[in-house]
Design a protein around this motif. Structure first.
Motif, PDB file in Angstrom:
ATOM      1  N   THR A 226       0.211 -15.517  16.262  1.00 46.02           N
ATOM      2  CA  THR A 226      -0.244 -14.376  16.402  1.00 46.02           C
ATOM      3  C   THR A 226      -0.202 -13.079  15.777  1.00 46.02           C
ATOM      4  OG1 THR A 226       1.953 -13.867  17.463  1.00 46.02           O
ATOM      5  CG2 THR A 226       0.550 -14.773  19.052  1.00 46.02           C
ATOM      6  N   VAL A 227      -0.585 -13.767  14.451  1.00 47.44           N
ATOM      7  CA  VAL A 227      -0.697 -12.590  13.326  1.00 47.44           C
ATOM      8  C   VAL A 227      -2.373 -12.924  12.907  1.00 47.44           C
ATOM      9  CG1 VAL A 227       1.795 -12.309  12.472  1.00 47.44           C
ATOM     10  CG2 VAL A 227       0.296 -14.033  11.656  1.00 47.44           C
ATOM     11  N   VAL A 228      -2.821 -11.679  12.229  1.00 48.04           N
ATOM     12  CA  VAL A 228      -4.288 -11.689  12.055  1.00 48.04           C
ATOM     13  C   VAL A 228      -4.446 -11.013  10.485  1.00 48.04           C
ATOM     14  CG1 VAL A 228      -5.135 -12.318  14.129  1.00 48.04           C
ATOM     15  CG2 VAL A 228      -5.034  -9.863  13.486  1.00 48.04           C
ATOM     16  N   LEU A 229      -5.361 -11.324   9.906  1.00 54.80           N
ATOM     17  CA  LEU A 229      -5.985 -10.399   8.613  1.00 54.80           C
ATOM     18  C   LEU A 229      -7.336  -9.972   9.135  1.00 54.80           C
ATOM     19  CD1 LEU A 229      -4.919 -12.605   5.547  1.00 54.80           C
ATOM     20  CD2 LEU A 229      -3.890 -10.249   6.339  1.00 54.80           C
ATOM     21  N   VAL A 259      -1.383  -6.996  13.363  1.00 53.36           N
ATOM     22  CA  VAL A 259      -2.194  -7.138  11.896  1.00 53.36           C
ATOM     23  C   VAL A 259      -1.290  -6.869  10.993  1.00 53.36           C
ATOM     24  CG1 VAL A 259      -4.004  -5.828  10.847  1.00 53.36           C
ATOM     25  CG2 VAL A 259      -4.151  -5.720  13.220  1.00 53.36           C
ATOM     26  N   ILE A 260      -1.056  -7.919  10.100  1.00 53.06           N
ATOM     27  CA  ILE A 260      -0.425  -7.876   8.762  1.00 53.06           C
ATOM     28  C   ILE A 260      -1.338  -7.357   7.486  1.00 53.06           C
ATOM     29  CG2 ILE A 260       1.001  -9.692   9.801  1.00 53.06           C
ATOM     30  CD1 ILE A 260      -0.280 -11.765   8.061  1.00 53.06           C
ATOM     31  N   GLY A 261      -2.620  -7.394   7.386  1.00 55.54           N
ATOM     32  CA  GLY A 261      -3.202  -6.917   6.446  1.00 55.54           C
ATOM     33  C   GLY A 261      -4.610  -6.808   6.581  1.00 55.54           C
ATOM     34  N   VAL A 262      -5.216  -6.249   5.561  1.00 57.74           N
ATOM     35  CA  VAL A 262      -6.766  -5.946   5.598  1.00 57.74           C
ATOM     36  C   VAL A 262      -7.177  -6.668   4.333  1.00 57.74           C
ATOM     37  CG1 VAL A 262      -8.678  -4.508   5.571  1.00 57.74           C
ATOM     38  CG2 VAL A 262      -6.721  -3.843   6.854  1.00 57.74           C
ATOM     39  N   LEU A 263      -8.351  -7.494   4.352  1.00 58.12           N
ATOM     40  CA  LEU A 263      -8.987  -8.233   3.393  1.00 58.12           C
ATOM     41  C   LEU A 263      -9.620  -7.215   2.438  1.00 58.12           C
ATOM     42  CD1 LEU A 263     -10.400 -11.270   5.133  1.00 58.12           C
ATOM     43  CD2 LEU A 263      -8.423 -11.311   3.744  1.00 58.12           C
TER      44      LEU A 263
END
Length: 886
Positions: A226-229, A259-263
């Motif tokens: 349940t984590v996404v980038l 949300v753990i990060g952005v590409l």
């Protein structure tokens, strides 16, 4: 100061005196140097004034030297050359202004070829040569399983796990599968396109997140995903570029995801274009869809430093040798294929792109031939001027340079017009290009493409200008001074112009043959029997993900309710659900294992395409029943497991015998044996030109698991727009959390499957038409020029008794010889280069003799029409008027 030092101080600067002796003509030097020395002695009357006098002497000496150079008394070679070039450019610009027709025609002809080449290079460059936005991209490879028929496909999770554990040449191995969650917020529910990936996916791709962090191995486990980038574009468009998004939760389906990060902005999902979101794969060996036979995962790997692809391929093949021994029923004689990432991207598009580049090059050569012919005609018209200049002492280089300057100016205009043509064409090319074209979003006319265009235009302009100059022999021109200027037009110039026309015709024939063969190929591809009906049928892509769909029974109940609602829509003849749809980029293949081995001992038929469908799928799709029956509503979860197979699988396994009653197992070894109850016709899947593979249809209620992503197929005579609105309402009435991601007619799916070949076909048609026009203009221009240059000769022939019919036949024969020679060479070239079109051709030979014959006749007719007008004009020349012209 001593007396000797006083005398030295009173001398003018020796270096300045040496400069005057070297740079000032002898007849002026004595007076000039004497005056300067006398002025120096007067100024250096006292020791304190010596330094000022020396400075003044230097100023005067330098000024005198510069004045001599300005007056062209002693000019260095380079300055003289630059002065001459500037003079030639100015003169060339004046001449081009006085002949706007020639200037416009030559620059536009050149621009047509340059613009076409620029546009095609702009489309092909990102895919074929553009740098991939990944660190050490040449070390990234894809891994695919090679099947017995030579095709390559995806891998099962356990296969990837074995490769990861047992290879020593791969630094990282990652897996990915399609992922399409439903994002729910205040603006409503919308389906996203994404990937479920291994935790080390970004390590393989050589990418770091723009901000935030990457997935951890602990998050790449079942029930911990349940984590996404977020992709950079999604972050900007949906979340306003808020840097505080990291750590916040978003709702995908009914489940909160953090949300753990952005590409980064330059990250490209090259293997799955358009992916907007990443989540961990979350597979383990115990997961049902992680079996060896569940070949639905893409595998990518990063080579260790210094390891060649060939060495890594042998290493992975060694792993497959062990797997074939340990699991013969699963792998049989299958192998493995390691492909560099760029080669994988271009596997299906390299041949079409190279063919289009070749077509653009042919058009470019035709444009070059036409432009050169124009300059040759211009050189002939200026033959008298060149002769007089040669008699006055002009060198061959000096004569050629004036023509070269005109050619460079024309090439400059051609590059500007070419940019305009390329820019106007690029939008249409992108719109026509198939979605399968790699890195389509990177297509643009950037600095490298612009520099290439300018360099190409200048190079072609120089060739066009230098070729006429190559035949300007100063001595020969002076020898012809006593003859008429018309005489200069004959000889080498005439031969070169004829050669260029022959080349134009042969190149045009190549393009026309390619276009004719591709047109027939696309027509045959679209006429192929796809195995299902397309009229009055639409499809909708649906997904059921989120907390409310965690239970498989909930997913099944939702699909049953949606199926019933769709069938109840007014005007619907039949409606069905399927786990995948032909020609829709779905790719779901499973291993098929027979209860009774074949005569050769084979118990497995390798991978077959699995379609989990509802009972009325055959009616909704218009499938052809060959024998037995199709699935019915009675094939429920608790009833005997059944399956329907396609003709190809039945023929391959049973030959002429009936397969009805035979049993097979699909997927894992603990799955139930299914009885074959029917055989249906073959369906084209996944592409129109691929050989039909094994296909099987099983009841959706009897599937091992509930598919989260399905397609709804509806047959109805209702107008598509109204039907789609009714279906949307029906779906939302059942469950407004189910997004509709894609809506299309089945005929549009077939058209999309042929888009790549249609793209090449249309561009070949445009190039061929342009080549035809240029070739016609070329032959007309050469013959028309010959008539104009031979007016006096025609008048003499007429005065000596030649009839109009004889003169007409003479020029028609000249044009006919040129056309026949060009067509003959073109036919030979079309035959030799036919293999280059083979990857684009379907159902027709790339050397089809009928097409080549028809194109040759058509081009011959165009050449004949282009010859008629100059020949008719020659036959109408008045002898007395012609004899008075000189």
């Amino acid at each position: 100061m001593s007396q000797a030092e006083d005398r030295a101080a009173l001398r003018p600067p020796r270096l300045a005196l040496w400069l005057l002796e070297r740079r000032v003509p002898e007849h002026e030097r004595e007076f000039l140097v004497g005056d300067l020395i006398e002025a120096f002695h007067e100024a250096a009357a006292s020791p304190a004034a010596v330094r000022a006098a020396r400075r003044r002497f230097w100023r005067e000496a330098l000024a005198a030297t510069l004045r001599r150079e300005h007056d062209h008394q002693a000019i260095p070679f380079t300055r003289g050359l630059m002065s001459d070039v500037g003079f030639d450019l100015t003169l060339a610009a004046r001449r081009l202004r006085r002949t706007p027709g020639f200037t416009f025609t030559a620059s536009l002809t050149l621009a047509l070829g340059v613009g076409a080449a620029c546009a095609i290079i702009a489309v092909a460059r990102p895919a074929l040569w553009g740098a991939l936005p990944f660190r050490d991209a040449d070390r990234i490879v894809t891994i695919r399983e090679r099947f017995g028929d030579g095709s390559a496909g995806r891998l099962g999770y356990q296969t990837i796990a074995d490769i990861r554990r047992e290879t020593s040449t791969l630094a990282h191995v990652a897996a990915a599968r399609f992922y399409a969650p439903t994002l729910t917020d205040e603006s409503g529910a919308s389906r996203l396109t994404g990937l479920a990936v291994s935790a080390n996916w970004l390590d393989v791709m050589g990418v770091r997140v723009a901000f935030g962090r990457n997935f951890t191995p602990e998050e790449d486990r079942p029930n911990a995903t349940t984590v996404v980038l977020l992709a950079h574009q999604l972050w900007l468009q949906r979340f306003g570029g808020d840097s505080g998004i990291v750590g916040r939760t978003i709702k995908l389906g009914d489940v909160d995801h953090r949300v753990i990060g952005v590409l980064p902005a330059n990250y490209e999902s090259v293997l799955n274009p358009g992916a907007e979101i990443l989540r961990p794969l979350g597979y383990a060996d115990t997961r049902g869809s992680a079996c060896r036979d569940c070949r639905h995962l893409q595998a990518v790997a990063r080579l260790k430093d210094g390891v060649p692809v060939a060495v890594a391929a042998r290493d992975v093949e060694r792993v497959f040798d062990r797997l074939r021994e340990a699991y013969p029923a699963t792998y049989g004689k299958n192998g493995v294929v390691l492909t560099p990432l760029r080669d994988q991207l271009n596997e299906r598009t390299r041949a079409p792109l190279l063919a289009l580049i070749g077509a653009a090059a042919l058009l470019l050569l035709i444009a070059l031939a036409n432009t050169t012919n124009l300059f040759l005609a211009r050189a002939i018209q200026r033959g008298g001027e060149s002769t007089i200049r040669a008699a006055l002492g002009a060198s061959r280089w000096r004569l050629a340079r004036s023509m070269l300057m005109e050619a460079l100016l024309v090439s400059g205009l051609g590059s500007l017009f070419g940019f305009a043509i390329a820019h106007a064409a690029l939008g249409g090319l992108v719109a026509l290009a198939p979605a399968s074209l790699p890195r389509l979003d990177q297509v643009r006319i950037d600095l490298p493409v612009a520099l290439f265009t300018v360099a190409l235009a200048v190079a072609l302009g120089m060739v066009s200008g230098l070729l006429p100059g190559a035949f300007m022999n100063a001595r020969a021109l002076r020898a012809r001074l006593a003859t008429t200027s018309r005489t200069v037009a004959r000889g080498a110039h005439d031969a070169v112009r004829r050669t260029l026309v022959v080349a134009e015709l042969s190149l045009a024939l190549l393009l026309l043959c390619g276009a004719g063969i591709l047109v027939q190929s696309v027509q045959r591809l679209l006429a192929v029997d796809v195995g299902f009906a397309t009229d009055d049928r639409i499809e909708l892509a649906l997904s059921a993900t989120g907390e409310r769909f965690q239970s498989e029974e909930m997913v099944r109940e939702t699909w049953r309710a949606l199926h019933d609602a769709a069938r109840a829509v007014p005007g619907v003849t039949s409606a069905a659900l399927t786990s995948q749809l032909p020609l829709s980029d779905d790719f779901d293949s499973w291993g098929a294992h027979w209860e009774v081995p074949a005569a050769d001992g084979r118990a497995s038929d390798g991978d077959v395409f699995r379609f989990a469908v509802t009972a009325d799928y055959a009616s909704a799709m218009g499938l052809r029943l060959v024998s037995g029956r199709f699935l019915t509503d009675g094939d429920k979860a608790g009833s005997d497991p059944v399956v329907v197979i396609n003709e190809q699988l039945a023929r391959r396994r049973f030959g002429d015998q009936s397969p009805l009653g035979a049993r097979l197992r699909i997927g894992p070894s603990d799955s139930p044996l299914r009885t074959i109850v029917g055989v249906v016709g073959d369906v084209k899947h996944p592409t129109l030109d691929a050989d039909v593979a094994g296909q099987l249809y099983l009841p959706m209620d009897q599937n091992l698991f509930a598919d989260s992503y399905v397609r709804l197929v509806v047959h109805s005579a209702v107008e598509p727009g109204a039907l789609i609105r009714s279906l949307r309402d029906a779906v939302h009435a059942v469950n407004n959390g189910v997004p509709i991601a894609e809506v299309s007619t089945l005929s549009a799916l077939v058209d999309r499957a042929a888009a790549q070949r249609r793209f090449a076909e249309r561009l070949f048609q445009v190039f061929a038409l342009s080549a035809l026009v240029l070739a016609a203009v070329g032959i007309y221009g050469v013959l028309s020029g010959m008539v104009g240059e031979r007016i006096r000769e025609i008048g003499v022939r007429s005065a000596l008794g030649a009839t109009r019919q004889q003169i007409l036949r003479h020029f028609l024969r000249q044009g006919g010889v040129l056309a026949a020679t060009g067509i003959a060479i073109g036919v030979g070239g079309a035959w030799l280069l036919g293999s280059a079109l083979r990857p684009l051709v379907y159902g027709i030979s790339p050397r089809d003799p009928l097409t080549i014959a028809l194109v040759s006749l058509g081009l011959g007719g165009v050449a004949l029409v282009s010859t008629l007008l100059p020949a008719w004009r020659a036959s109408r020349v008045d002898p007395m008027t012609a004899l008075r012209t000189e």
